[in-house]
Design a protein around this motif. Structure first.
Motif, short mmCIF file in Angstrom:
data_model
loop_
_atom_site.label_atom_id
_atom_site.label_comp_id
_atom_site.label_asym_id
_atom_site.label_seq_id
_atom_site.Cartn_x
_atom_site.Cartn_y
_atom_site.Cartn_z
N ARG A 45 0.79 -1.23 0.00
CA ARG A 45 0.00 0.00 0.00
C ARG A 45 0.82 1.28 0.00
NH1 ARG A 45 -3.04 -2.81 -1.78
NH2 ARG A 45 -5.21 -3.28 -1.22
N CYS A 46 2.08 1.23 0.40
CA CYS A 46 2.85 2.47 0.54
C CYS A 46 4.32 2.17 0.32
CB CYS A 46 2.61 3.02 1.95
SG CYS A 46 3.62 4.47 2.35
N GLN A 47 5.03 3.15 -0.25
CA GLN A 47 6.47 2.97 -0.41
C GLN A 47 7.26 4.00 0.39
OE1 GLN A 47 7.85 2.50 -4.41
NE2 GLN A 47 7.12 0.39 -4.43
N GLY A 48 6.59 4.65 1.33
CA GLY A 48 7.31 5.61 2.16
C GLY A 48 8.02 6.67 1.35
N CYS A 49 7.29 7.29 0.40
CA CYS A 49 7.94 8.23 -0.51
C CYS A 49 8.23 9.57 0.15
CB CYS A 49 7.09 8.44 -1.76
SG CYS A 49 5.66 9.47 -1.47
N GLY A 50 7.67 9.79 1.34
CA GLY A 50 7.98 11.02 2.05
C GLY A 50 7.25 12.26 1.56
N ASN A 51 6.26 12.05 0.68
CA ASN A 51 5.52 13.20 0.16
C ASN A 51 4.18 12.68 -0.34
OD1 ASN A 51 4.69 15.59 -0.91
ND2 ASN A 51 6.19 15.64 -2.57
N VAL A 65 0.56 11.72 -1.61
CA VAL A 65 -0.37 12.33 -2.55
C VAL A 65 -1.77 11.71 -2.46
CG1 VAL A 65 1.41 12.98 -4.22
CG2 VAL A 65 0.28 10.75 -4.43
N LEU A 66 -2.02 10.96 -1.41
CA LEU A 66 -3.30 10.25 -1.32
C LEU A 66 -4.50 11.18 -1.36
CD1 LEU A 66 -2.49 7.42 1.27
CD2 LEU A 66 -2.84 7.20 -1.20
N CYS A 76 -2.74 4.69 -3.55
CA CYS A 76 -1.37 5.16 -3.82
C CYS A 76 -0.87 4.77 -5.20
CB CYS A 76 -0.41 4.61 -2.77
SG CYS A 76 1.29 5.05 -3.16
N ILE A 82 2.13 5.47 -6.31
CA ILE A 82 3.57 5.16 -6.24
C ILE A 82 3.75 3.67 -5.95
CG2 ILE A 82 5.77 5.79 -5.17
CD1 ILE A 82 4.34 8.25 -6.27
S1 SF4 Z 1 2.06 8.67 -1.80
FE1 SF4 Z 1 1.56 8.27 0.37
S2 SF4 Z 1 0.95 6.12 0.37
FE2 SF4 Z 1 2.05 6.46 -1.55
S3 SF4 Z 1 4.20 5.96 -1.13
FE3 SF4 Z 1 3.97 8.14 -0.77
S4 SF4 Z 1 3.56 8.26 1.42
FE4 SF4 Z 1 3.14 6.15 0.82
#
Ligand code: SF4
Ligand code: SF4
Lengths: 226, 306
Positions: free
Chosen positions: A135-141, A143-144, A151, A153
């Protein structure tokens, strides 16, 4: 939660080959919830390792412990006597837990091997009994808020910000008929929410420096530091 | 800002254009590439050079495109987002421009899972729409993505792909609109076999006036055999091949099925020419480049304008 799979027993065996005293160490955090590295799995793996060494007529002592969290020094240090007494620790925690245990073990008098028993796979959620999905890749920004709570990403195979690509077919991703197309899901969700305009504007290039691409990340809360 | 693209000039002059396609070899075999490309000279206005299509490693699209320039063909260099980050992309665009390449096609790219290096890491730093935007700003504002000034602006005529047959169908035209907003000049569609669905898509395009903002080239691929027809119908995601066409291939005598495939293609081209908003065709005769002259002549598209 963090999800992982147990490594094949042969791989674990190979990584502790010459270790007569082994501690299989579980974690009561995420890996317990996803049935990978909790007390139950520790016990099963420990028996398998015992049986394997018996079959090879090797003397091996396999101990079992499970602590609250392997990603906290506090809980690991409480277990120091048991750790300092073995030749190898097979950690069934996620990669973060394994590294923390290895760090503690590295401070001890004798060399102690700390090896992973788990392949940490993703940040995910339970979809149904026995099924977890990324569900998440910990992108640090995050956008949900734009994508209707789905997600792009982590769940689009190409991490597209302006999907869906031309491979989206009947709700499925081009990579596999079993994999949902994240952008079809986003489209359906935004339609329900009356927010399709989120998908019709061009989302600009992202700053990936908040993600792993910016180097290892650290979080500091000054007030909590001693 | 203008480019030196002939493709651009012809489209703006209102010509019904023909683009072809040339897949680079799986190695440095220049002779093979030149042999394929030779068949296209005089029969197409520009030639797409694919970028490691289906994620199989081949000669780079930029290298192969530069070789075509040397032969007097005008290439459309394809660039996928799978293998390069924005640093490599922009650098390659400078290089391409320096080598005389003045058309490019911005694509997401097939996932590496389909290719011969499924273990590779993918990039997807930017997506195809963001890439269009980057190239447009490089050309029109003279700036790279970060905002720095460019020393020698690349004059690219910017293309993209559109797949009218992918899902969600209702969003496909809106997605084309996004590409237009990002700055695309022309689009080439996925190969069309389901003419009704394509017409429905084109109607939406024309209703929204998008055909006034972008040149649409309709994709066609001649069926070489019954096997190919069946394979495309079943295995290629994003392609819709009606049963009637498969039946037509099947009913043709075995030895004349190749000609039947060409005949179907010619009829499709004729139909596409009459659809409002279609400004040309993109003929993807995959590993069948030597049939291009026959198709183009029989479709009444020969000779090509200067
Ligand atoms: S957009 Fe949100 S849910 Fe997706 S990877 Fe980044 S932090 Fe995680
Ligand atoms: S089919 Fe959907 S999920 Fe798969 S890569 Fe394309 S947009 Fe992403």
């Amino acid at each position: 939660m963090i999800v992982g799979d147990l490594k094949p027993i042969e791989e674990i065996e190979a990584s502790i080959r010459d270790c007569p005293r082994v501690l299989v160490l579980g974690c009561r955090g995420c890996v317990t919830v996803c049935n990978t590295g909790g007390e139950k799995e520790v016990s099963v793996l420990a028996s398998q390792l015992r049986i394997a060494s018996q079959a090879r007529r090797e003397q091996r002592e396999v101990r079992e412990e499970t602590i609250e969290r392997q990603c906290d020094f506090e809980y690991i240090e409480a277990l120091l006597p048991q750790i300092s007494d073995v030749d190898a620790v097979v950690s069934l925690a996620c990669g973060a837990g394994v590294q923390h245990v290895a760090e503690v073990a590295a401070g001890l008098q004798r060399p102690i091997q700390v090896v992973p028993g788990v392949n940490t796979t993703f940040l995910g959620a339970a979809l149904e009994q026995g099924v977890w999905g990324e569900r998440c890749q910990g992108c640090g920004n995050c956008v949900l808020e734009i994508t209707g709570g789905i997600c792009p990403i982590a769940r689009c195979s190409k991490s597209l910000l302006n999907g869906p690509c031309g491979g989206s077919s009947e709700g499925k991703c081009e990579i596999d008929p079993e994999v949902d197309c994240a952008w079809q899901l986003i489209y359906d969700r935004l339609s329900v929410l009356g927010k399709l305009e989120n998908m019709t504007r061009v989302l600009p290039t992202r700053d990936w420096s908040t993600s792993r691409d910016g180097g290892p990340r650290t979080r500091v809360i000054e007030e909590l530091r001693k | 800002m203008s480019t030196d693209s002939r493709l651009k000039r012809l489209l703006e002059a209102g010509e019904f254009v023909v683009t072809g396609e040339c897949g680079p070899p799986k190695g440095a075999n220049v002779e093979k590439l030149e042999k394929k490309a030779q068949c296209l000279i005089g029969y197409v206005d520009a030639v797409n050079v694919t970028d490691n299509q289906t994620a199989i490693v081949r000669m780079s699209s930029i290298g192969a495109a530069a070789l075509l320039v040397r032969m007097g063909l005008e290439p459309v260099m394809q660039m996928v987002c799978r293998d390069r980050n924005r640093i490599a992309m922009q650098s390659d665009i400078f290089g391409a421009s320096a080598l005389g390449i003045c058309n490019m096609l911005c694509l997401s790219g097939d996932h590496q899972k389909f290719g011969n290096h499924a273990a590779a890491k993918n990039v997807y730093d930017v997506d195809s729409i963001q890439l269009i935007d980057i190239v447009r700003r490089m050309r029109d504002e003279g700036k790279v993505e970060c905002g720095d000034e460019i020393d020698g602006v690349p004059r690219m005529f910017i293309g993209a792909a559109a797949n009218p047959f992918a899902d969600p169908f209702a969003f496909r035209v809106a997605r084309l609109g996004k590409k237009i907003n990002a700055g695309v000049d022309f689009v080439q569609t996925q190969c069309i076999y389901n003419m009704d669905k394509f017409k429905a898509w084109m109607r939406q395009v024309v209703d929204r006036g998008l055909d006034q903002k972008v040149h649409i080239l309709a994709g066609v691929t001649p069926l070489k055999s019954l096997g190919m027809a069946r394979y495309m119908a079943k295995n290629v995601s994003g392609i819709e091949l009606p049963d009637a066409l498969i039946k037509r291939m099947k009913d043709a005598p075995k030895e004349s099925r190749a000609r039947e495939g060409i005949q179907i293609c010619i009829e499709q081209i004729q139909q596409l020419r009459s659809i409002p908003g279609v400004h040309g065709i993109h003929l993807m005769a995959i590993e069948w480049e030597h049939k291009v002259p026959e198709i183009i002549k029989d479709a009444g598209l020969y000779p090509r304008p200067a």
